[in-house]
Design a protein around this motif. Sequence first.
Motif, PDB file in Angstrom:
ATOM      1  N   MET A   1       0.994  -1.593  -0.383  1.00 41.98           N
ATOM      2  CA  MET A   1      -0.248  -0.086  -0.333  1.00 41.98           C
ATOM      3  C   MET A   1       1.075   0.903   0.154  1.00 41.98           C
ATOM      4  SD  MET A   1      -2.624   1.086   2.996  1.00 41.98           S
ATOM      5  CE  MET A   1      -4.561   0.603   2.101  1.00 41.98           C
ATOM      6  N   ASN A   2       0.870   1.845  -0.808  1.00 42.38           N
ATOM      7  CA  ASN A   2       1.589   3.066  -1.125  1.00 42.38           C
ATOM      8  C   ASN A   2       0.889   3.920  -0.538  1.00 42.38           C
ATOM      9  OD1 ASN A   2      -0.559   4.255  -3.587  1.00 42.38           O
ATOM     10  ND2 ASN A   2       1.128   3.024  -4.860  1.00 42.38           N
ATOM     11  N   ILE A   3       1.142   4.956  -0.495  1.00 45.90           N
ATOM     12  CA  ILE A   3       0.958   6.633   0.280  1.00 45.90           C
ATOM     13  C   ILE A   3      -0.509   7.404   0.099  1.00 45.90           C
ATOM     14  CG2 ILE A   3       0.989   8.798   1.019  1.00 45.90           C
ATOM     15  CD1 ILE A   3       4.273   8.139   1.474  1.00 45.90           C
ATOM     16  N   GLU A   4      -0.382   7.264  -1.844  1.00 49.24           N
ATOM     17  CA  GLU A   4      -1.408   7.326  -2.565  1.00 49.24           C
ATOM     18  C   GLU A   4      -2.658   6.391  -2.310  1.00 49.24           C
ATOM     19  OE1 GLU A   4       1.539   7.653  -3.767  1.00 49.24           O
ATOM     20  OE2 GLU A   4       1.835   9.566  -3.886  1.00 49.24           O
ATOM     21  N   GLN A   5      -2.317   5.383  -1.898  1.00 49.24           N
ATOM     22  CA  GLN A   5      -3.371   4.141  -1.478  1.00 49.24           C
ATOM     23  C   GLN A   5      -3.874   4.405  -0.739  1.00 49.24           C
ATOM     24  OE1 GLN A   5      -0.791   0.828  -2.953  1.00 49.24           O
ATOM     25  NE2 GLN A   5      -2.171   0.904  -4.922  1.00 49.24           N
ATOM     26  N   PHE A   6      -2.752   4.521   0.812  1.00 52.67           N
ATOM     27  CA  PHE A   6      -3.069   5.109   1.918  1.00 52.67           C
ATOM     28  C   PHE A   6      -4.549   5.694   2.107  1.00 52.67           C
ATOM     29  CE2 PHE A   6      -2.033   6.617   6.018  1.00 52.67           C
ATOM     30  CZ  PHE A   6      -2.531   5.502   7.006  1.00 52.67           C
ATOM     31  N   THR A   7      -4.089   7.162   1.512  1.00 57.32           N
ATOM     32  CA  THR A   7      -4.733   8.383   2.043  1.00 57.32           C
ATOM     33  C   THR A   7      -6.030   8.042   1.651  1.00 57.32           C
ATOM     34  OG1 THR A   7      -2.620   9.798   1.112  1.00 57.32           O
ATOM     35  CG2 THR A   7      -5.101  10.737   1.105  1.00 57.32           C
ATOM     36  N   LYS A   8      -6.399   7.455  -0.071  1.00 59.62           N
ATOM     37  CA  LYS A   8      -7.638   7.082  -0.473  1.00 59.62           C
ATOM     38  C   LYS A   8      -8.495   5.767  -0.146  1.00 59.62           C
ATOM     39  CE  LYS A   8      -9.056   6.244  -5.530  1.00 59.62           C
ATOM     40  NZ  LYS A   8      -9.772   4.355  -5.243  1.00 59.62           N
ATOM     41  N   GLN A   9      -7.893   5.022   0.651  1.00 57.07           N
ATOM     42  CA  GLN A   9      -8.762   3.973   1.455  1.00 57.07           C
ATOM     43  C   GLN A   9      -9.415   4.711   2.300  1.00 57.07           C
ATOM     44  OE1 GLN A   9      -9.268   0.962   0.753  1.00 57.07           O
ATOM     45  NE2 GLN A   9      -8.462   0.336  -1.256  1.00 57.07           N
ATOM     46  N   LEU A  10      -8.836   5.714   3.353  1.00 59.27           N
ATOM     47  CA  LEU A  10      -8.885   6.741   4.182  1.00 59.27           C
ATOM     48  C   LEU A  10     -10.541   7.115   3.638  1.00 59.27           C
ATOM     49  CD1 LEU A  10      -5.584   7.034   6.340  1.00 59.27           C
ATOM     50  CD2 LEU A  10      -7.655   5.321   6.702  1.00 59.27           C
ATOM     51  N   GLU A  11     -10.003   8.291   2.848  1.00 58.16           N
ATOM     52  CA  GLU A  11     -10.421   8.999   2.407  1.00 58.16           C
ATOM     53  C   GLU A  11     -12.225   8.709   2.028  1.00 58.16           C
ATOM     54  OE1 GLU A  11      -8.912  11.314  -1.011  1.00 58.16           O
ATOM     55  OE2 GLU A  11      -8.830  12.633   0.459  1.00 58.16           O
ATOM     56  N   GLU A  12     -12.690   6.987   1.714  1.00 59.37           N
ATOM     57  CA  GLU A  12     -13.330   6.150   1.570  1.00 59.37           C
ATOM     58  C   GLU A  12     -14.193   6.261   2.343  1.00 59.37           C
ATOM     59  OE1 GLU A  12     -12.005   2.841  -1.237  1.00 59.37           O
ATOM     60  OE2 GLU A  12     -12.057   4.284  -2.394  1.00 59.37           O
ATOM     61  N   LYS A  13     -13.621   6.027   3.527  1.00 57.31           N
ATOM     62  CA  LYS A  13     -14.091   5.926   4.932  1.00 57.31           C
ATOM     63  C   LYS A  13     -14.503   7.107   6.122  1.00 57.31           C
ATOM     64  CE  LYS A  13     -13.921   1.702   5.333  1.00 57.31           C
ATOM     65  NZ  LYS A  13     -15.475   0.527   5.246  1.00 57.31           N
ATOM     66  N   GLY A  14     -13.930   8.446   5.402  1.00 56.08           N
ATOM     67  CA  GLY A  14     -14.555   9.215   5.469  1.00 56.08           C
ATOM     68  C   GLY A  14     -13.491   9.875   6.654  1.00 56.08           C
ATOM     69  N   ILE A  15     -12.259   9.439   6.310  1.00 57.76           N
ATOM     70  CA  ILE A  15     -10.772  10.464   7.130  1.00 57.76           C
ATOM     71  C   ILE A  15      -9.388  11.019   6.147  1.00 57.76           C
ATOM     72  CG2 ILE A  15      -8.824   9.559   8.091  1.00 57.76           C
ATOM     73  CD1 ILE A  15     -10.548   6.869   9.048  1.00 57.76           C
ATOM     74  N   SER A  16      -9.831  12.697   6.502  1.00 61.38           N
ATOM     75  CA  SER A  16     -10.130  12.913   5.170  1.00 61.38           C
ATOM     76  C   SER A  16      -7.778  13.481   6.238  1.00 61.38           C
ATOM     77  CB  SER A  16     -10.229  14.239   4.682  1.00 61.38           C
ATOM     78  OG  SER A  16     -10.841  13.626   3.898  1.00 61.38           O
ATOM     79  N   LEU A  17      -7.350  13.515   5.602  1.00 68.15           N
ATOM     80  CA  LEU A  17      -5.495  13.243   6.123  1.00 68.15           C
ATOM     81  C   LEU A  17      -5.143  14.883   5.883  1.00 68.15           C
ATOM     82  CD1 LEU A  17      -3.870   9.838   6.545  1.00 68.15           C
ATOM     83  CD2 LEU A  17      -5.797  11.224   7.763  1.00 68.15           C
ATOM     84  N   SER A  18      -5.129  15.623   6.892  1.00 65.42           N
ATOM     85  CA  SER A  18      -4.152  17.249   5.823  1.00 65.42           C
ATOM     86  C   SER A  18      -2.747  16.459   5.787  1.00 65.42           C
ATOM     87  CB  SER A  18      -3.451  18.098   7.358  1.00 65.42           C
ATOM     88  OG  SER A  18      -3.065  17.008   8.830  1.00 65.42           O
ATOM     89  N   SER A  19      -2.266  17.993   5.485  1.00 63.31           N
ATOM     90  CA  SER A  19      -0.199  17.965   4.864  1.00 63.31           C
ATOM     91  C   SER A  19       0.412  17.713   6.467  1.00 63.31           C
ATOM     92  CB  SER A  19       0.418  18.657   4.604  1.00 63.31           C
ATOM     93  OG  SER A  19      -0.206  19.878   5.107  1.00 63.31           O
ATOM     94  N   LYS A  20       0.236  17.524   7.117  1.00 64.61           N
ATOM     95  CA  LYS A  20       0.651  17.629   9.203  1.00 64.61           C
ATOM     96  C   LYS A  20       0.472  16.195   8.773  1.00 64.61           C
ATOM     97  CE  LYS A  20       0.851  18.667  14.017  1.00 64.61           C
ATOM     98  NZ  LYS A  20       0.104  19.326  14.710  1.00 64.61           N
ATOM     99  N   GLN A  21      -0.468  15.467   8.912  1.00 70.22           N
ATOM    100  CA  GLN A  21      -0.874  14.319   9.524  1.00 70.22           C
ATOM    101  C   GLN A  21       0.089  13.100   8.744  1.00 70.22           C
ATOM    102  OE1 GLN A  21      -5.329  14.803   9.197  1.00 70.22           O
ATOM    103  NE2 GLN A  21      -5.970  14.339  11.234  1.00 70.22           N
ATOM    104  N   LEU A  22       0.265  13.420   7.506  1.00 67.28           N
ATOM    105  CA  LEU A  22       0.743  12.676   6.098  1.00 67.28           C
ATOM    106  C   LEU A  22       2.282  12.677   6.690  1.00 67.28           C
ATOM    107  CD1 LEU A  22      -0.984  13.350   3.472  1.00 67.28           C
ATOM    108  CD2 LEU A  22      -0.898  11.125   4.047  1.00 67.28           C
ATOM    109  N   GLN A  23       2.564  14.144   6.671  1.00 67.99           N
ATOM    110  CA  GLN A  23       4.155  14.099   7.395  1.00 67.99           C
ATOM    111  C   GLN A  23       4.450  13.711   8.795  1.00 67.99           C
ATOM    112  OE1 GLN A  23       4.177  18.059   7.608  1.00 67.99           O
ATOM    113  NE2 GLN A  23       4.905  18.766   5.338  1.00 67.99           N
ATOM    114  N   GLN A  24       3.342  13.185   9.171  1.00 69.10           N
ATOM    115  CA  GLN A  24       3.913  12.068  10.833  1.00 69.10           C
ATOM    116  C   GLN A  24       3.406  10.915  10.597  1.00 69.10           C
ATOM    117  OE1 GLN A  24      -0.090  14.542  12.575  1.00 69.10           O
ATOM    118  NE2 GLN A  24       1.260  14.712  14.248  1.00 69.10           N
ATOM    119  N   PHE A  25       2.947  10.422   9.668  1.00 67.27           N
ATOM    120  CA  PHE A  25       3.242   9.101   9.163  1.00 67.27           C
ATOM    121  C   PHE A  25       4.125   8.990   8.746  1.00 67.27           C
ATOM    122  CE2 PHE A  25      -1.806   8.248   9.841  1.00 67.27           C
ATOM    123  CZ  PHE A  25      -1.569   7.432  10.511  1.00 67.27           C
TER     124      PHE A  25
END
Length: 238
Positions: A1-25
Motif C-alpha cells: 500500500m503506497n501513500i496514495e492508496q493509503f490516503t484514498k482508502q482512508l478518504e473512502e471511510k471519511g478520514i481526510s488527512l492533512s499534509s501535517k498528518q501525512l508528514q507525521q505518518f
Amino acid sequence: MNIEQFTKQLEEKGISLSSKQLQQFERYFELLVEWNEKMNLTAITEKNDVYLKHFFDSITASFYVNFNEPLKICDVGAGAGFPSIPLKICFPEIKVTIVDSLQKRISFLDNLSKELELKDTFFYHDRAETFAQKSEHREQYDLVTARAVARMSVLSELCIPLVKQNGLFVAMKAANANEELQAASKALKLLGAEVEAIHSFTLPYEESERNIIVINKNKQTPKKYPRKPGTPNKLPLE
C-alpha cells in the motif's frame, strides 16, 4: 500500500488527512525503521507493508467505533504504538495511554511522541496485571484496545479491568476470532462484560482476514482481576 492508496482508502471511510498528518505518518515510518536497527520493534520494515499492515490496519478500528470525540484510551501491549498512535494521528482529540512491559519500547514511544508533537500521550513501563490494579488507572478509560497481543481469554483479563463501566474493550484480531471468543465466554462473564459486535473484513491488497471485536463493559470488574503477573497466561479464565 503506497501513500496514495493509503490516503484514498482512508478518504473512502471519511478520514481526510492533512499534509501535517501525512508528514507525521512519514516520520513515524522513518523512526520505526531507524530504531528497529537498534532494537526489535517489528519484523515489518518495507514501506508499503508498514503503511498497510501497521498504519492502515491500526486505523481500521475507527471504521466500526467512533473516535471523533475526546475519548480516554488505553492501549495494552502496544509495542511500537499499534493501534493507538496511528489512531491518535488521525484523531488528535483522543487521549492515549500506552502500557508496555519493555522499557526499550517505552523509550521509543516517548521519543516518537515528541518528534510527532503529539499531545495527551502517556507511556507506562509496567505489566498489564499490576497496571490494572492501580486506582488511578483501574476503570478509568472510555476505551481499551489491544492488537493481537494474546488470546481473548487472557486479553480480556488484562484489559477489561481498565475499562469504565459502560465503556468498550476493542480487540483487534486476525483469524480464529470466533473460536477465541467461545473460549473467552466465561472470562467475559466473570469480568462484567459482553460482546457487542464482531466486525470481520479483509485487509485491502493482501486480502488477509481481520476481526474487530467490540465488547461492552456492563458491570464493575471484581477486585481480584487481573490476577498476579503471569497467572492469566498460565491459567486462563476458560
